[in-house]
Design an enzyme around this catalytic site. Structure first.
Site, PDB file in Angstrom:
ATOM      1  N   LYS A  52      52.908  31.854  -5.624  1.00 36.78           N
ATOM      2  CA  LYS A  52      51.456  32.007  -5.700  1.00 36.78           C
ATOM      3  C   LYS A  52      50.994  33.147  -4.794  1.00 36.78           C
ATOM      4  CE  LYS A  52      50.892  27.261  -7.171  1.00 36.78           C
ATOM      5  NZ  LYS A  52      50.568  25.851  -6.900  1.00 36.78           N
ATOM      6  N   GLN A  96      48.916  22.242  -2.185  1.00 32.28           N
ATOM      7  CA  GLN A  96      50.142  22.088  -2.978  1.00 32.28           C
ATOM      8  C   GLN A  96      50.559  20.623  -3.001  1.00 32.28           C
ATOM      9  OE1 GLN A  96      51.413  24.561  -4.751  1.00 32.28           O
ATOM     10  NE2 GLN A  96      53.074  23.323  -5.577  1.00 32.28           N
ATOM     11  N   ASP A 119      42.516  24.421  -9.019  1.00 29.54           N
ATOM     12  CA  ASP A 119      43.503  23.577  -9.694  1.00 29.54           C
ATOM     13  C   ASP A 119      42.853  22.731 -10.793  1.00 29.54           C
ATOM     14  OD1 ASP A 119      46.221  23.747  -9.117  1.00 29.54           O
ATOM     15  OD2 ASP A 119      46.006  22.732  -7.184  1.00 29.54           O
TER      16      ASP A 119
HETATM   17  N1  GUN Z   1      52.623  21.083  -7.706  1.00 27.44           N
HETATM   18  C1  GUN Z   1      53.238  21.405  -8.868  1.00 27.44           C
HETATM   19  N2  GUN Z   1      52.392  22.101  -9.663  1.00 27.44           N
HETATM   20  C2  GUN Z   1      51.233  22.225  -8.989  1.00 27.44           C
HETATM   21  C3  GUN Z   1      49.987  22.867  -9.268  1.00 27.44           C
HETATM   22  O1  GUN Z   1      49.758  23.435 -10.344  1.00 27.44           O
HETATM   23  N3  GUN Z   1      49.057  22.772  -8.298  1.00 27.44           N
HETATM   24  C4  GUN Z   1      49.266  22.117  -7.142  1.00 27.44           C
HETATM   25  N4  GUN Z   1      48.268  22.071  -6.261  1.00 27.44           N
HETATM   26  N5  GUN Z   1      50.384  21.526  -6.841  1.00 27.44           N
HETATM   27  C5  GUN Z   1      51.381  21.580  -7.765  1.00 27.44           C
END
Ligand code: GUN
Length: 282
Positions: A52, A96, A119
């Protein structure tokens, strides 16, 4: 059978977003930024968050990484989120997941300003999606729809079957397909005869997390199959679909890796742009 190339599609979308970020940043004279909060050292989460960070760099926006050791008091994380909520240079905030054991995920996520919920996990953003007025839609579901659109796959009037009913993938995908006038069925762990439904699917989306659970006998000839599963086994990654045997029956299918996976980060950048623009009055 045509392979749906998520890697290529995601790269094209990200290149387009970098241009749109540059335009917007120039227009408003204000930098854009995404805050990413990682607690603990889950290996998959460490890879996802550094991806990211890289995506932000390539999009020309700031990535503000906050790494906390497992055991950091929950209140400290909530205080950070409250500070970020008020920071005009932070357009999106992401925690996350999964958080280490002992943290109250809901209590933490609830603190994120819904306007910065890139998200799309908040009740507010889910509510807007379900009302047919989507703003910030969860990244993986949004990526599935973007792939279907990229390959001009018609949805209206089609039988779409979603296997999996999670809040972050199955349910929002079903809503997005419904918004495009597909006839949507959601199957799950308590469905009596999943194959009876999947065999009737024109569009089959699988998001369960069970390696190769969809076998060739469960798929209609000519179906479009979207595999959201990412399962780690001895030989590497595999999806929820038995790709080798299912692919020959499909009109389109996504591989794992290289299908839906790369789209998630592209959609995170898209949501961050949407949030930035909304925060600047659009
Ligand atoms: N863990 C796995 N995929 C994601 C995601 O798209 N967003 C977040 N915040 N955590 C994750």
């Amino acid at each position: 059978m045509q392979l749906i190339d998520g890697k290529k599609t995601a790269a094209e979308i990200r290149a387009g977003l970098a241009l749109r970020f540059a335009e917007a940043i120039q227009k408003y004279g204000d930098p854009a930024g995404l805050a990413v909060i990682l607690v603990g050292e889950d290996p998959a989460s460490m890879i996802y968050t550094s991806n990211k960070e890289k995506a932000c760099r390539e999009a020309g926006i700031a990535s503000l990484m906050y790494r906390y050791p497992d055991g950091t008091p929950q209140q400290e994380i909530i205080s950070l989120i409250e500070k970020l909520n008020h920071d005009p240079h932070v357009n999106g905030i992401l925690v996350q997941l999964p958080l280490p054991a002992g943290y109250d995920e809901n209590a933490i996520l609830k603190c994120i300003d819904v306007a910065k919920d890139v998200d799309g996990y908040s009740a507010y953003q889910i509510g807007l999606l379900n009302l047919g007025r989507p703003e910030l839609v969860a990244c993986t579901p949004k990526g599935v729809l973007a792939l279907l659109d990229q390959y001009n796959i018609p949805l209206e009037g089609k039988n779409a079957v979603v296997v999996g009913r999670s809040n972050v993938v199955g349910k929002p995908i079903a809503q997005l397909l419904l918004s495009r006038n597909a006839t949507v069925t959601i199957c799950h762990s308590r469905t009596a005869d999943i194959a009876d439904f999947t065999r009737r699917a024109d569009i089959l989306v699988v998001a369960v997390g069970k390696a190769r659970m969809i076998t060739a006998d469960m798929v209609k000839e000519g179906a479009v199959v979207i595999d959201v599963g990412i399962n780690r086994n001895e030989t590497g990654l595999c999806g929820d679909v038995d790709f080798e045997h299912v692919a020959p029956k499909c009109s389109y299918i996504t591989p794992v890796p290289g299908g839906v996976g790369p789209m998630t980060i592209a959609m995170l950048m898209a949501n961050t742009l949407t949030a930035y623009l909304k925060q600047h009055g659009n």
